[in-house]
Design a protein around this motif. Structure first.
Motif, PDB file in Angstrom:
ATOM      1  N   PRO A  32       0.754  -1.233   0.117  1.00  0.00           N
ATOM      2  CA  PRO A  32      -0.011  -0.015   0.076  1.00  0.00           C
ATOM      3  C   PRO A  32       0.964   1.272   0.009  1.00  0.00           C
ATOM      4  CG  PRO A  32       0.139  -1.049   2.068  1.00  0.00           C
ATOM      5  CD  PRO A  32       0.989  -1.956   1.330  1.00  0.00           C
ATOM      6  N   VAL A  33       0.411   2.566  -0.260  1.00  0.00           N
ATOM      7  CA  VAL A  33       1.008   3.587  -0.156  1.00  0.00           C
ATOM      8  C   VAL A  33       1.319   3.875   1.276  1.00  0.00           C
ATOM      9  CG1 VAL A  33       0.735   6.146  -0.476  1.00  0.00           C
ATOM     10  CG2 VAL A  33      -0.370   4.358  -2.085  1.00  0.00           C
ATOM     11  N   ARG A  34       0.399   3.580   1.941  1.00  0.00           N
ATOM     12  CA  ARG A  34       0.701   3.725   3.423  1.00  0.00           C
ATOM     13  C   ARG A  34       0.125   2.684   4.333  1.00  0.00           C
ATOM     14  NH1 ARG A  34      -1.050   9.450   5.845  1.00  0.00           N
ATOM     15  NH2 ARG A  34      -1.454   8.901   7.932  1.00  0.00           N
ATOM     16  N   ARG A  35       0.545   2.374   5.394  1.00  0.00           N
ATOM     17  CA  ARG A  35       0.032   1.272   6.507  1.00  0.00           C
ATOM     18  C   ARG A  35       0.256   1.847   7.900  1.00  0.00           C
ATOM     19  NH1 ARG A  35       0.674  -5.273   6.256  1.00  0.00           N
ATOM     20  NH2 ARG A  35       0.120  -5.753   8.245  1.00  0.00           N
ATOM     21  N   GLU A  36      -0.749   1.909   8.639  1.00  0.00           N
ATOM     22  CA  GLU A  36      -0.556   2.305  10.144  1.00  0.00           C
ATOM     23  C   GLU A  36      -1.260   1.504  10.846  1.00  0.00           C
ATOM     24  OE1 GLU A  36      -0.695   6.127  11.396  1.00  0.00           O
ATOM     25  OE2 GLU A  36      -0.827   7.129   9.139  1.00  0.00           O
ATOM     26  N   ILE A  37      -0.606   1.023  11.994  1.00  0.00           N
ATOM     27  CA  ILE A  37      -1.349   0.059  13.176  1.00  0.00           C
ATOM     28  C   ILE A  37      -1.523   0.703  14.429  1.00  0.00           C
ATOM     29  CG2 ILE A  37      -0.892  -2.417  14.192  1.00  0.00           C
ATOM     30  CD1 ILE A  37       0.813  -3.099  11.665  1.00  0.00           C
ATOM     31  N   PHE A  38      -2.567   0.543  15.050  1.00  0.00           N
ATOM     32  CA  PHE A  38      -3.068   1.249  16.293  1.00  0.00           C
ATOM     33  C   PHE A  38      -3.461  -0.053  17.156  1.00  0.00           C
ATOM     34  CE2 PHE A  38      -3.721   3.969  12.852  1.00  0.00           C
ATOM     35  CZ  PHE A  38      -3.062   5.454  13.085  1.00  0.00           C
ATOM     36  N   ARG A  39      -3.414   0.388  18.432  1.00  0.00           N
ATOM     37  CA  ARG A  39      -4.089  -0.256  19.367  1.00  0.00           C
ATOM     38  C   ARG A  39      -4.785   0.813  20.388  1.00  0.00           C
ATOM     39  NH1 ARG A  39       1.324  -2.183  23.086  1.00  0.00           N
ATOM     40  NH2 ARG A  39       2.022  -0.151  23.671  1.00  0.00           N
ATOM     41  N   ALA A  40      -5.628   0.024  20.966  1.00  0.00           N
ATOM     42  CA  ALA A  40      -6.711   0.862  21.937  1.00  0.00           C
ATOM     43  C   ALA A  40      -7.135  -0.163  23.227  1.00  0.00           C
ATOM     44  CB  ALA A  40      -7.793   1.132  21.146  1.00  0.00           C
ATOM     45  N   PRO A  41      -7.570   0.430  23.966  1.00  0.00           N
ATOM     46  CA  PRO A  41      -8.096  -0.358  25.307  1.00  0.00           C
ATOM     47  C   PRO A  41      -9.000  -1.532  24.891  1.00  0.00           C
ATOM     48  CG  PRO A  41      -8.173   1.884  25.899  1.00  0.00           C
ATOM     49  CD  PRO A  41      -7.955   1.840  24.294  1.00  0.00           C
ATOM     50  N   GLN A  42      -9.310  -2.379  25.690  1.00  0.00           N
ATOM     51  CA  GLN A  42     -10.070  -3.491  25.438  1.00  0.00           C
ATOM     52  C   GLN A  42      -9.336  -4.495  24.383  1.00  0.00           C
ATOM     53  OE1 GLN A  42     -13.928  -1.813  24.600  1.00  0.00           O
ATOM     54  NE2 GLN A  42     -14.553  -2.105  26.749  1.00  0.00           N
ATOM     55  N   VAL A  45      -7.210  -3.912  18.005  1.00  0.00           N
ATOM     56  CA  VAL A  45      -6.200  -3.462  17.031  1.00  0.00           C
ATOM     57  C   VAL A  45      -6.768  -2.933  15.891  1.00  0.00           C
ATOM     58  CG1 VAL A  45      -4.402  -4.526  15.550  1.00  0.00           C
ATOM     59  CG2 VAL A  45      -4.671  -5.432  17.935  1.00  0.00           C
ATOM     60  N   LEU A  46      -6.317  -1.907  15.231  1.00  0.00           N
ATOM     61  CA  LEU A  46      -6.619  -1.162  14.051  1.00  0.00           C
ATOM     62  C   LEU A  46      -5.480  -1.146  13.026  1.00  0.00           C
ATOM     63  CD1 LEU A  46      -8.835   0.585  12.551  1.00  0.00           C
ATOM     64  CD2 LEU A  46      -7.825   2.634  13.739  1.00  0.00           C
ATOM     65  N   VAL A  47      -5.910  -1.480  11.888  1.00  0.00           N
ATOM     66  CA  VAL A  47      -4.831  -1.353  10.831  1.00  0.00           C
ATOM     67  C   VAL A  47      -5.711  -0.470   9.618  1.00  0.00           C
ATOM     68  CG1 VAL A  47      -3.455  -2.375   8.943  1.00  0.00           C
ATOM     69  CG2 VAL A  47      -3.972  -3.684  11.407  1.00  0.00           C
ATOM     70  N   ILE A  48      -4.991   0.446   9.284  1.00  0.00           N
ATOM     71  CA  ILE A  48      -5.454   1.378   7.858  1.00  0.00           C
ATOM     72  C   ILE A  48      -4.365   1.278   7.211  1.00  0.00           C
ATOM     73  CG2 ILE A  48      -6.240   3.615   7.397  1.00  0.00           C
ATOM     74  CD1 ILE A  48      -6.919   4.258  10.085  1.00  0.00           C
ATOM     75  N   THR A  49      -4.965   0.880   5.575  1.00  0.00           N
ATOM     76  CA  THR A  49      -4.059   1.027   4.372  1.00  0.00           C
ATOM     77  C   THR A  49      -4.655   2.021   3.680  1.00  0.00           C
ATOM     78  OG1 THR A  49      -5.096  -1.004   3.531  1.00  0.00           O
ATOM     79  CG2 THR A  49      -3.171  -1.428   4.730  1.00  0.00           C
ATOM     80  N   TRP A  50      -3.768   2.605   2.979  1.00  0.00           N
ATOM     81  CA  TRP A  50      -4.036   3.613   2.010  1.00  0.00           C
ATOM     82  C   TRP A  50      -3.423   3.097   0.618  1.00  0.00           C
ATOM     83  CZ3 TRP A  50      -3.026   5.062   6.651  1.00  0.00           C
ATOM     84  CH2 TRP A  50      -3.797   6.050   7.629  1.00  0.00           C
ATOM     85  N   TRP A  51      -4.307   3.311  -0.396  1.00  0.00           N
ATOM     86  CA  TRP A  51      -3.920   2.849  -1.744  1.00  0.00           C
ATOM     87  C   TRP A  51      -4.305   3.895  -2.882  1.00  0.00           C
ATOM     88  CZ3 TRP A  51      -2.038  -2.367  -1.919  1.00  0.00           C
ATOM     89  CH2 TRP A  51      -2.489  -2.934  -0.632  1.00  0.00           C
ATOM     90  N   ASP A  52      -3.528   3.845  -3.904  1.00  0.00           N
ATOM     91  CA  ASP A  52      -3.584   4.657  -4.980  1.00  0.00           C
ATOM     92  C   ASP A  52      -4.855   4.146  -5.892  1.00  0.00           C
ATOM     93  OD1 ASP A  52      -3.445   6.793  -6.814  1.00  0.00           O
ATOM     94  OD2 ASP A  52      -1.574   6.118  -7.517  1.00  0.00           O
ATOM     95  N   ALA A  53      -5.972   4.130  -5.674  1.00  0.00           N
ATOM     96  CA  ALA A  53      -6.761   3.407  -6.453  1.00  0.00           C
ATOM     97  C   ALA A  53      -8.333   4.023  -6.211  1.00  0.00           C
ATOM     98  CB  ALA A  53      -6.828   1.948  -6.027  1.00  0.00           C
ATOM     99  N   PRO A  54      -8.969   3.860  -7.076  1.00  0.00           N
ATOM    100  CA  PRO A  54     -10.636   4.105  -7.017  1.00  0.00           C
ATOM    101  C   PRO A  54     -11.324   3.383  -5.746  1.00  0.00           C
ATOM    102  CG  PRO A  54     -10.202   3.331  -9.205  1.00  0.00           C
ATOM    103  CD  PRO A  54      -8.973   2.920  -8.388  1.00  0.00           C
TER     104      PRO A  54
END
Length: 85
Positions: A32-42, A45-54
């Motif tokens: 992907p153009v970018r990928r970020e991984i986060f964590r939160a209480p409970q 886990v959150l992963v967001i990926t960005w793509w150069d695409a429609p």
């Protein structure tokens, strides 16, 4: 155009670190153009990926982890950018 994919899961009791490690280790068949991984209480886990695409393009998504790692099905959403105020 850019599309962002959001993947979010909640770990089974006491398995948050394991779910986070699992998410970090997941390779996608395309980069992907970018990928970020986060964590939160409970132990979420959150992963967001960005793509150069429609918005509706077929782009790689993270799979579901094994059922022993999560307390519920994975949540997935797509987003597209909008103009900033």
């Amino acid at each position: 155009m850019t599309v962002a994919l959001m993947w979010e899961a909640r770990a089974a009791e006491g398995r948050g670190a394991e779910l986070l490690a699992w998410a970090r280790a997941q390779a996608l068949p395309e980069r992907p153009v970018r990928r970020e991984i986060f964590r939160a209480p409970q132990d979420r886990v959150l992963v967001i990926t960005w793509w150069d695409a429609p918005y509706d393009a077929a782009v790689p998504e993270l799979p579901d982890p094994g059922p022993e790692l999560v307390t519920r099905p994975v949540h997935r959403w797509r987003f597209e950018p909008v103009a900033a105020d």
